[in-house]
Motif scaffolding. Structure first.
Motif, PDB file in Angstrom:
ATOM      1  N   CYS A 200       0.818  -1.211   0.000  1.00  9.48           N
ATOM      2  CA  CYS A 200       0.000   0.000   0.000  1.00  9.48           C
ATOM      3  C   CYS A 200       0.847   1.254   0.000  1.00  9.48           C
ATOM      4  N   GLN A 201       2.142   1.110   0.196  1.00 10.98           N
ATOM      5  CA  GLN A 201       3.014   2.278   0.214  1.00 10.98           C
ATOM      6  C   GLN A 201       3.575   2.577  -1.171  1.00 10.98           C
ATOM      7  N   GLN A 202       2.867   2.131  -2.194  1.00 16.05           N
ATOM      8  CA  GLN A 202       3.372   2.280  -3.550  1.00 16.05           C
ATOM      9  C   GLN A 202       3.456   3.735  -3.964  1.00 16.05           C
ATOM     10  N   ASN A 203       2.643   4.579  -3.393  1.00 13.57           N
ATOM     11  CA  ASN A 203       2.650   5.982  -3.781  1.00 13.57           C
ATOM     12  C   ASN A 203       3.802   6.758  -3.173  1.00 13.57           C
ATOM     13  N   CYS A 204       4.501   6.145  -2.213  1.00 13.17           N
ATOM     14  CA  CYS A 204       5.649   6.828  -1.613  1.00 13.17           C
ATOM     15  C   CYS A 204       6.816   6.786  -2.587  1.00 13.17           C
ATOM     16  N   SER A 205       7.154   7.875  -3.155  1.00 11.63           N
ATOM     17  CA  SER A 205       8.171   7.903  -4.201  1.00 11.63           C
ATOM     18  C   SER A 205       9.571   8.097  -3.657  1.00 11.63           C
ATOM     19  N   GLY A 206       9.725   8.537  -2.430  1.00 13.31           N
ATOM     20  CA  GLY A 206      11.049   8.783  -1.873  1.00 13.31           C
ATOM     21  C   GLY A 206      11.704  10.038  -2.400  1.00 13.31           C
ATOM     22  N   ASP A 207      10.929  10.909  -3.036  1.00  9.91           N
ATOM     23  CA  ASP A 207      11.476  12.145  -3.602  1.00  9.91           C
ATOM     24  C   ASP A 207      11.052  13.363  -2.773  1.00  9.91           C
ATOM     25  N   TRP A 208      10.985  13.200  -1.470  1.00  6.61           N
ATOM     26  CA  TRP A 208      10.563  14.311  -0.613  1.00  6.61           C
ATOM     27  C   TRP A 208      11.584  15.438  -0.616  1.00  6.61           C
ATOM     28  N   TRP A 209      12.818  15.152  -1.050  1.00  6.96           N
ATOM     29  CA  TRP A 209      13.886  16.149  -1.044  1.00  6.96           C
ATOM     30  C   TRP A 209      13.762  17.145  -2.193  1.00  6.96           C
ATOM     31  N   VAL A 210      12.824  16.929  -3.102  1.00  9.02           N
ATOM     32  CA  VAL A 210      12.701  17.789  -4.294  1.00  9.02           C
ATOM     33  C   VAL A 210      12.482  19.241  -3.896  1.00  9.02           C
ATOM     34  N   GLU A 211      11.585  19.474  -2.934  1.00 10.68           N
ATOM     35  CA  GLU A 211      11.284  20.846  -2.525  1.00 10.68           C
ATOM     36  C   GLU A 211      12.447  21.469  -1.762  1.00 10.68           C
ATOM     37  N   VAL A 233      20.519   8.381  -9.781  1.00 16.54           N
ATOM     38  CA  VAL A 233      19.156   8.750  -9.387  1.00 16.54           C
ATOM     39  C   VAL A 233      18.261   8.710 -10.622  1.00 16.54           C
ATOM     40  N   ARG A 234      17.035   8.258 -10.448  1.00 17.51           N
ATOM     41  CA  ARG A 234      16.116   8.085 -11.572  1.00 17.51           C
ATOM     42  C   ARG A 234      15.891   9.390 -12.324  1.00 17.51           C
ATOM     43  N   HIS A 235      15.730   9.255 -13.648  1.00 13.05           N
ATOM     44  CA  HIS A 235      15.460  10.432 -14.481  1.00 13.05           C
ATOM     45  C   HIS A 235      14.159  11.108 -14.088  1.00 13.05           C
ATOM     46  N   GLU A 236      13.170  10.320 -13.688  1.00 13.78           N
ATOM     47  CA  GLU A 236      11.891  10.905 -13.280  1.00 13.78           C
ATOM     48  C   GLU A 236      12.059  11.803 -12.053  1.00 13.78           C
ATOM     49  N   SER A 237      12.915  11.393 -11.115  1.00 13.09           N
ATOM     50  CA  SER A 237      13.150  12.202  -9.918  1.00 13.09           C
ATOM     51  C   SER A 237      13.895  13.480 -10.259  1.00 13.09           C
ATOM     52  N   ILE A 238      14.891  13.361 -11.131  1.00 10.89           N
ATOM     53  CA  ILE A 238      15.619  14.559 -11.562  1.00 10.89           C
ATOM     54  C   ILE A 238      14.692  15.505 -12.313  1.00 10.89           C
ATOM     55  N   GLY A 239      13.828  14.946 -13.166  1.00  9.71           N
ATOM     56  CA  GLY A 239      12.876  15.790 -13.885  1.00  9.71           C
ATOM     57  C   GLY A 239      11.902  16.486 -12.959  1.00  9.71           C
ATOM     58  N   ALA A 240      11.412  15.773 -11.942  1.00 10.30           N
ATOM     59  CA  ALA A 240      10.492  16.402 -10.981  1.00 10.30           C
ATOM     60  C   ALA A 240      11.183  17.525 -10.220  1.00 10.30           C
ATOM     61  N   SER A 241      12.449  17.311  -9.869  1.00 11.34           N
ATOM     62  CA  SER A 241      13.195  18.348  -9.166  1.00 11.34           C
ATOM     63  C   SER A 241      13.406  19.572 -10.058  1.00 11.34           C
ATOM     64  N   LEU A 242      13.720  19.346 -11.328  1.00 12.44           N
ATOM     65  CA  LEU A 242      13.915  20.462 -12.265  1.00 12.44           C
ATOM     66  C   LEU A 242      12.626  21.258 -12.449  1.00 12.44           C
ATOM     67  N   SER A 285      20.105  22.613 -19.820  1.00 13.74           N
ATOM     68  CA  SER A 285      21.273  21.728 -19.926  1.00 13.74           C
ATOM     69  C   SER A 285      21.189  20.537 -18.973  1.00 13.74           C
ATOM     70  N   LEU A 286      20.386  20.652 -17.918  1.00 21.44           N
ATOM     71  CA  LEU A 286      20.257  19.571 -16.933  1.00 21.44           C
ATOM     72  C   LEU A 286      19.096  18.633 -17.214  1.00 21.44           C
ATOM     73  N   LEU A 287      18.321  18.908 -18.264  1.00 20.47           N
ATOM     74  CA  LEU A 287      17.181  18.044 -18.563  1.00 20.47           C
ATOM     75  C   LEU A 287      17.650  16.616 -18.837  1.00 20.47           C
ATOM     76  N   PRO A 288      16.891  15.616 -18.390  1.00 23.15           N
ATOM     77  CA  PRO A 288      17.309  14.225 -18.590  1.00 23.15           C
ATOM     78  C   PRO A 288      17.475  13.878 -20.058  1.00 23.15           C
ATOM     79  N   VAL A 289      18.342  12.921 -20.310  1.00 20.63           N
ATOM     80  CA  VAL A 289      18.586  12.473 -21.684  1.00 20.63           C
ATOM     81  C   VAL A 289      17.344  11.812 -22.260  1.00 20.63           C
ATOM     82  N   ASP A 290      16.597  11.116 -21.422  1.00 17.24           N
ATOM     83  CA  ASP A 290      15.354  10.486 -21.859  1.00 17.24           C
ATOM     84  C   ASP A 290      14.353  11.570 -22.235  1.00 17.24           C
ATOM     85  N   MET A 291      14.000  11.634 -23.521  1.00 16.03           N
ATOM     86  CA  MET A 291      13.205  12.739 -24.026  1.00 16.03           C
ATOM     87  C   MET A 291      11.771  12.749 -23.499  1.00 16.03           C
TER      88      MET A 291
END
Length: 619
Positions: A200-211, A233-242, A285-291
């Motif tokens: 049930c903890q599937q929604n916990c992404s572990g990206d609380w540090w983004v803010e 670190v996952r591209h999705e997490s880097i993208g969310a932080s950006l 320049s920091l955008l993930p390589v995955d388009m």
């Protein structure tokens, strides 16, 4: 807590006071007068040489070099951390206890390095104390590392020389990677049968540090992002932080804020514009390589900001390329990019949209539509994924053309260039294109007849719906040849409909296009074969129009010949009438003519009546 390192109490007490009318604070002994004054950033500290010399190698060297002149005043104009950091260092020299925290440890470490408060001059000196706190407290916590890194922004380059930056950056990246791994593992648990399931903890992404990272300056933030990328670190997490960082940093940015309404930018506005330009270029320049990591709406927002700030060409081209690779996800509002050029050319940036569409079509050319069709299943038209994307893009582009068409400054060449980019099979129905062209013709009434014909040739009459055909047949803005084509294809459609109603299910033998019947390409044909078939049918219809024109020309020639023949027949009829009268008097055949007309007269009368009817019908 920081003290004198040996637990000793000072021989005399210190107290702090602020002298009225003077900046800064002064340290004075209650019973021993000071023998040196240290000036830091305008603040004067009345101190004593002995406590300072016992801890600071820099002050010891200055006083030793000036032994002959009896140094009584020292000035440190560029001391890192300013007066507040020096005040804490002075307390440490005097053995006064104070607390080292995340907010002051970076400044203390830098001022200790500047004053050379190392183990060479005293045991457990300030450098050692701050190093212990950094390694055992700060680096072990992501939040504290971010706070210390944020406090280092005004301590450069010394903070970088003592490796506070590198340690904090590496600590943040490592902690974020560990948090992400722990979060991924916590999502999974084993059921009683031993089967791996999602908890049930599937929604916990572990990206609380983004803010937390949004408080960093862009140069510090860039170091953290690069370290996270290298740590995996996952591209999705880097993208969310950006995304969060860009929204936080560029919030409220507008032309008025940058001073666009003024003829000359002020120094403050120019500096702010330069800072924002660097920020946008760094984020791109920091955008993930995955388009496909970043949402296309966010990319369009960055592109608008990049155009407004006049960033480098490479920055804008990178954004256009990324948008082009997922253009099928765009909406009409995304494409409406305001034009920020000072020339006042057009209301919207048409050139940027043109380049985005080129990028989209270029990446689509790398895919074979036939091959992709063979491995793709759908319940719709049976198109390949790339063809489906092209059809979606064509609908949005037609809506975009209708929005920019009323612009009086929009040149015909730019308007046609966007239309001609899309292939013929991109539009299943041309109603949207017809609407856009009609709006353009209405807003640009000064077009010549040649320009109107050139523009309207881009409309495929076979793809117009009945409603669009009905409108086009009565549209005075369209060239005559286009109206004729519309009427011709409508006649074919009507003939096909009538023939189909009497054929008892058999296909009517009429020249008509598959697109007119179904309105969509056949699912049994590949896109390439379907396109070739449509081109053949188009050529056949053009030949049929040419035959009709030739037949019309022949009918006109026959009409002229008939008129000339009727004129000749009128004169010959008069001659025959006079001759018949003369021959009637001779009565060679001895026929009784009383009470009835002669056969020649009846024939003459009927011939004259037929001639009059024919002339009447022709005229």
């Amino acid at each position: 807590m920081a003290g004198n390192g040996k637990g000793e109490k000072p021989l005399v007490l210190l107290k702090r006071s602020i002298t009225p009318g003077k900046q800064g604070s002064k340290w004075i002994f209650s019973d021993v007068p000071s023998d040196i004054v240290v000036v830091v950033d305008g603040g004067a500290f009345a101190l004593h040489k002995f406590p300072l010399v016992s801890r600071s190698g820099r002050i010891r060297k200055i006083i030793a070099d000036g032994r002959d002149s009896d140094v009584s005043k020292l000035q440190f104009p560029n001391l890192p951390g300013g007066a507040e950091a020096f005040e804490l260092a002075a307390k440490f020299c005097y053995g006064i206890n104070f607390e080292i925290t995340t907010s002051n440890v970076a400044a203390l470490r830098c001022v200790a390095e500047y004053l050379q408060m190392t183990e060479d001059y005293a045991d457990e000196n300030l450098v050692a104390r701050t190093e212990v706190y950094l390694n055992e407290v700060v680096i072990q916590s992501l939040e504290k590392s971010v706070e210390v890194l944020h406090s280092c922004e005004n301590l450069l380059p010394l903070a970088e020389e003592v490796k506070i930056l590198s340690r904090c950056v590496d600590g943040i990246a490592s902690k974020a990677c560990r948090e992400q791994m722990a979060s991924s593992l916590s999502r999974l648990d084993y059921s009683s049968s031993g089967r791996l399931q999602s908890s049930c903890q599937q929604n916990c992404s572990g990206d609380w540090w983004v803010e937390d990272l949004s408080v960093l300056r862009i140069d510090m933030y860039q170091k953290v992002m690069l370290a996270m990328r290298s740590k995996g670190v996952r591209h999705e997490s880097i993208g969310a932080s950006l995304m969060h960082y860009a929204q936080h940093s560029l919030k409220g940015l507008s032309k008025k804020q940058l001073g666009w309404d003024a003829s000359n930018l002020s120094k403050a506005a120019a500096a702010m514009e330069h800072e924002q330009r660097i920020l946008v270029e760094t984020i791109v320049s920091l955008l993930p390589v995955d388009m496909n990591t970043m949402p296309i709406t966010f990319l369009f927002g960055l592109l608008r900001t990049a155009v407004m700030l006049d960033t480098t060409v490479a920055c804008r081209l990178d954004l256009e390329r990324r948008i082009g690779l997922q253009l099928e996800m765009a909406t009409l509002d995304d494409l409406l990019i305001p034009s920020f050029s000072h020339t006042g050319d057009t209301l919207f940036d048409v050139d940027t949209v043109h380049r985005i569409l080129v990028n989209f079509l270029q990446q689509d050319e790398n895919q074979d539509p036939v091959d992709s069709h063979l491995g793709y299943e759908s319940d719709g038209l049976g198109d390949s994924p790339s063809q489906t994307a092209i059809i979606k893009v064509a609908k949005v582009i037609d809506s975009y053309l209708a929005e920019i068409a009323p612009d009086a400054n929009l040149k015909l060449s730019k308007f046609m260039a966007i239309i001609e980019l899309l292939p013929d099979y991109a539009r299943v129905v041309d109603d949207g294109l017809y609407r856009a062209i009609d709006i353009y013709l209405k807003a640009h009434s000064g077009l010549t007849e040649i320009e109107r014909k050139k523009l309207c040739k881009l409309i495929d009459c076979q793809k117009l719906s009945q409603e669009a055909c009905a409108h086009a047949a009565q549209n005075e803005r369209l060239p005559v040849h286009l109206v004729v084509q519309v009427l011709y294809f409508e006649q074919l459609r009507l003939r096909n409909s009538l023939a189909g109603s009497y054929a008892d299910g058999e296909p009517p033998m009429v020249y008509t296009s598959q697109r007119i019947n179904s309105g969509a390409p056949s699912a049994a044909m590949s896109p390439r074969d379907n396109y070739a078939s449509l081109r053949r049918e188009n050529r056949e219809l053009k030949l049929e129009i040419a035959r009709m024109r030739m037949r019309l020309t022949d009918l006109e020639k026959e009409q002229v010949c008939m008129k000339e023949g009727m004129v000749k027949s009128k004169s010959s009829t008069k001659l025959l009438s006079s001759l018949s009268k003369k021959f009637g008097k001779l009565n060679f055949f001895n026929i009784n003519t009383k009470g009835q007309d002669s056969p020649s007269k009846k024939s003459q009368t009927s011939d004259s009546k037929k001639s009059r009817r024919r002339r009447h019908s022709i005229s």
